[in-house]
Design a protein around this motif. Structure first.
Motif, mmCIF file in Angstrom:
data_model
loop_
_atom_site.group_PDB
_atom_site.id
_atom_site.type_symbol
_atom_site.label_atom_id
_atom_site.label_comp_id
_atom_site.label_asym_id
_atom_site.label_seq_id
_atom_site.Cartn_x
_atom_site.Cartn_y
_atom_site.Cartn_z
ATOM 1 N N UNK A 356 0.889 -1.176 -0.183
ATOM 2 C CA UNK A 356 0.000 0.078 0.078
ATOM 3 C C UNK A 356 0.881 1.306 -0.102
ATOM 4 N N UNK A 357 1.932 1.225 0.815
ATOM 5 C CA UNK A 357 2.960 2.535 0.782
ATOM 6 C C UNK A 357 3.550 2.498 -0.629
ATOM 7 N N UNK A 358 3.776 1.551 -1.125
ATOM 8 C CA UNK A 358 4.617 1.587 -2.675
ATOM 9 C C UNK A 358 3.640 2.092 -3.718
ATOM 10 N N UNK A 359 2.311 1.791 -3.573
ATOM 11 C CA UNK A 359 1.270 1.974 -4.542
ATOM 12 C C UNK A 359 1.140 3.542 -4.294
ATOM 13 N N UNK A 360 1.153 4.106 -3.204
ATOM 14 C CA UNK A 360 1.186 5.658 -3.019
ATOM 15 C C UNK A 360 2.123 6.211 -3.544
ATOM 16 N N UNK A 361 3.371 5.694 -3.156
ATOM 17 C CA UNK A 361 4.494 6.353 -3.637
ATOM 18 C C UNK A 361 4.896 6.470 -5.111
ATOM 19 N N UNK A 362 4.413 5.284 -5.891
ATOM 20 C CA UNK A 362 4.635 5.331 -7.429
ATOM 21 C C UNK A 362 3.296 6.261 -7.828
ATOM 22 N N UNK A 363 2.389 6.360 -7.352
ATOM 23 C CA UNK A 363 1.088 7.113 -7.787
ATOM 24 C C UNK A 363 1.511 8.684 -7.718
ATOM 25 N N UNK A 364 1.975 8.986 -6.687
ATOM 26 C CA UNK A 364 2.604 10.568 -6.476
ATOM 27 C C UNK A 364 3.768 10.791 -7.331
ATOM 28 N N UNK A 365 4.538 9.802 -7.814
ATOM 29 C CA UNK A 365 5.650 9.780 -8.839
ATOM 30 C C UNK A 365 5.202 9.840 -10.167
ATOM 31 N N UNK A 366 3.546 9.619 -10.372
ATOM 32 C CA UNK A 366 2.932 9.616 -11.592
ATOM 33 C C UNK A 366 3.474 8.277 -12.547
ATOM 34 N N UNK A 367 4.153 7.154 -11.827
ATOM 35 C CA UNK A 367 4.237 6.050 -12.413
ATOM 36 C C UNK A 367 3.151 5.053 -12.186
ATOM 37 N N UNK A 368 1.797 5.473 -13.064
ATOM 38 C CA UNK A 368 0.705 4.965 -12.777
ATOM 39 C C UNK A 368 0.914 3.193 -13.114
ATOM 40 N N UNK A 369 1.450 2.925 -14.171
ATOM 41 C CA UNK A 369 1.710 1.617 -14.711
ATOM 42 C C UNK A 369 2.090 0.890 -13.548
ATOM 43 N N UNK A 370 3.244 1.062 -12.801
ATOM 44 C CA UNK A 370 3.604 0.529 -11.633
ATOM 45 C C UNK A 370 2.792 0.399 -10.403
ATOM 46 N N UNK A 371 2.143 1.624 -10.179
ATOM 47 C CA UNK A 371 1.331 1.636 -9.005
ATOM 48 C C UNK A 371 0.028 0.907 -9.122
ATOM 49 N N UNK A 372 -0.400 0.891 -10.336
ATOM 50 C CA UNK A 372 -1.736 0.074 -10.814
ATOM 51 C C UNK A 372 -1.266 -1.493 -10.650
ATOM 52 N N UNK A 373 -0.060 -2.086 -11.087
ATOM 53 C CA UNK A 373 0.072 -3.181 -10.906
ATOM 54 C C UNK A 373 0.188 -3.947 -9.487
#
Length: 448
Positions: A356-373
């Motif tokens: 969950x922490x990594x999802x938010x981290x990548x989402x804020x970095x606009x790495x939506x592909x990684x966050x979605x995976x």
């Protein structure tokens, strides 16, 4: 490779099912004389996880959880309610089913009732009598004689003291002769009804025939219930009854074991009014299943905050793949490693939290592909543990829960203030305990 802590041997053992990719699992269910409490929630949530995980790693599980629908407490309660035993138990069973549905427990393969297996019970008792494992008292009751079963006490291991076990007062009832106006069944020994322990042996014999892979329940059942069940079953079949015994720890409230008999229980139906079922699930799984849990409303609230975070991570994307491939995922590897280590759910939950922490981290970095995976990974792993059920229409959280809880607290405080003014100290103490269960500790001022 799955390892399970076996209560009988007191060590972790590599799990090997009797039949390839098939598991027989029996869990002692509810005695339906009252509403289910959070002790039931803890035990059955854990075995729900065992059921789900074994399914996930490729086993077909035949999971049986019995219902005890005849015993002294049921007879007493039905008389108080002026209902027939059948009608009374039907009401309580319906309430139990609602509680378990609200906790998102998977239905067992079968839920047999004790009263549907009287003939099976009579068959076992008849054999035990004929082979000197049981005897009839002058009053017509039938008791199991533990002196002829040399392995008695192995499961409980009370001080490893055989003298503790092999006393006649540890003999236990198999069949009770009926008193006037009590429910009864015909038997070769007259009208009567079964004792508590014999029903589980009869149900296991009916549906599993021989040795069971897994047998479980709360650790308060180790002695006498499971010890007695093991004794009569092994005397009947002359085989090893169970390969792996699993037991959950107790819930502690105010330094006492939570128990209906001492009146310090908290009911599932009350808990589910104020907390999302996933919050309750997280709370119970965050402690190792064998350890005691110290009931604390603050910890439940913390669990709710974490679950809200999970739902937020799943809700930031309009659509996520529910069939994600995780073969090369380090998170999947660590998750599986923790679950294979005697169902180590606290570590498994820590992996969901990291996700969950990594999802938010990548989402804020606009790495939506990684966050979605990673969101897809969170959903997949969470569902193995029974979170994020399909029965919920969305991942939105019910925000009314906290308001309901605060309203209940205010009502109890008002009632208690009135009781104190009237110097009804016993009532005041009971209401204080209710508040403590809800995480509220009141400091009283002197009443003038």
């Amino acid at each position: 490779m799955l390892k399970i802590f076996n209560t009988l041997t007191r060590k972790k053992e590599i799990f090997k099912s009797i039949k390839k990719k098939k598991v027989s699992m029996y869990v002692c269910g509810v005695t339906v004389y009252d509403f289910c409490h959070i002790g039931h929630a803890r035990t059955f949530l854990f075995f729900d996880i065992v059921y789900r995980y074994l399914n996930n790693i490729g086993y077909y599980v035949k999971y049986i959880r019995n219902i005890t629908d005849i015993d002294d407490k049921i007879i007493e309660k039905s008389k108080l309610k002026q209902l027939s035993i059948k009608k009374f138990t039907e009401i309580i069973i319906n309430k139990m089913n609602l509680d378990f549905y609200s906790l998102n427990l998977k239905k067992p393969t079968l839920e047999p009732r004790a009263t549907d297996h009287i003939l099976d019970i009579i068959q076992i008792i008849d054999f035990l009598l004929k082979n000197n494992f049981a005897y009839i008292l002058n009053n017509g009751d039938i008791f199991f004689s533990i002196k002829n079963y040399k392995r008695y006490g192995e499961l409980y291991k009370k001080n490893n003291n055989k003298k503790f076990f092999f006393k006649q007062e540890n003999d236990f009832v198999l069949w009770k002769k009926s008193k006037k106006e009590e429910n009864f069944w015909d038997s070769p020994w007259g009208n009567g009804r079964p004792g508590w322990h014999i029903e589980c042996s009869a149900i296991n014999q009916k549906y599993f025939k021989n040795t069971i892979d897994i047998h479980g329940g709360g650790n308060d059942l180790i002695f006498p219930h499971h010890e007695n069940e093991r004794a009569q079953s092994e005397c009947f079949k002359n085989i090893n009854f169970v390969n792996y015994w699993l037991h959950t720890g107790m819930i502690i409230f105010k330094n006492e074991k939570m128990s209906k008999s001492i009146g310090n229980t908290f009911l599932i139906k009350d808990l589910i009014m104020y907390f999302h079922s996933d919050s309750i699930r997280y709370y119970f799984l965050s402690t190792n299943y064998r350890h005691p849990i110290y009931y604390n409303i603050k910890n439940l609230k913390n669990s709710e905050k974490i679950v809200k975070k999970f739902y937020f991570c799943l809700n930031i994307f309009k659509k996520i793949n529910t069939n994600v491939c995780l073969k090369n995922s380090s998170y999947f590897y660590l998750f599986k490693k923790s679950m294979n280590n005697n169902f180590n759910t606290p570590v498994a939950l820590s992996i969901l939290l990291k996700l969950s922490k990594k999802i938010i981290f990548y989402y804020e970095k606009k790495n939506f592909k990684k966050s979605k995976y990673l969101s897809e990974t969170l959903l997949y792993l969470g569902r193995i543990l029974g979170f994020f059920s399909k029965k919920f229409n969305s991942f939105k959280f019910n925000k009314k829960n906290e308001t309901k809880l605060n309203e209940k607290i205010k009502k109890i405080i008002n009632k208690r203030n009135k009781a104190r003014k009237l110097k009804l100290w016993n009532k005041s103490d009971l209401l204080r305990n209710e508040l403590l269960k809800l995480g509220v500790n009141i400091k009283d001022k002197k009443i003038l």
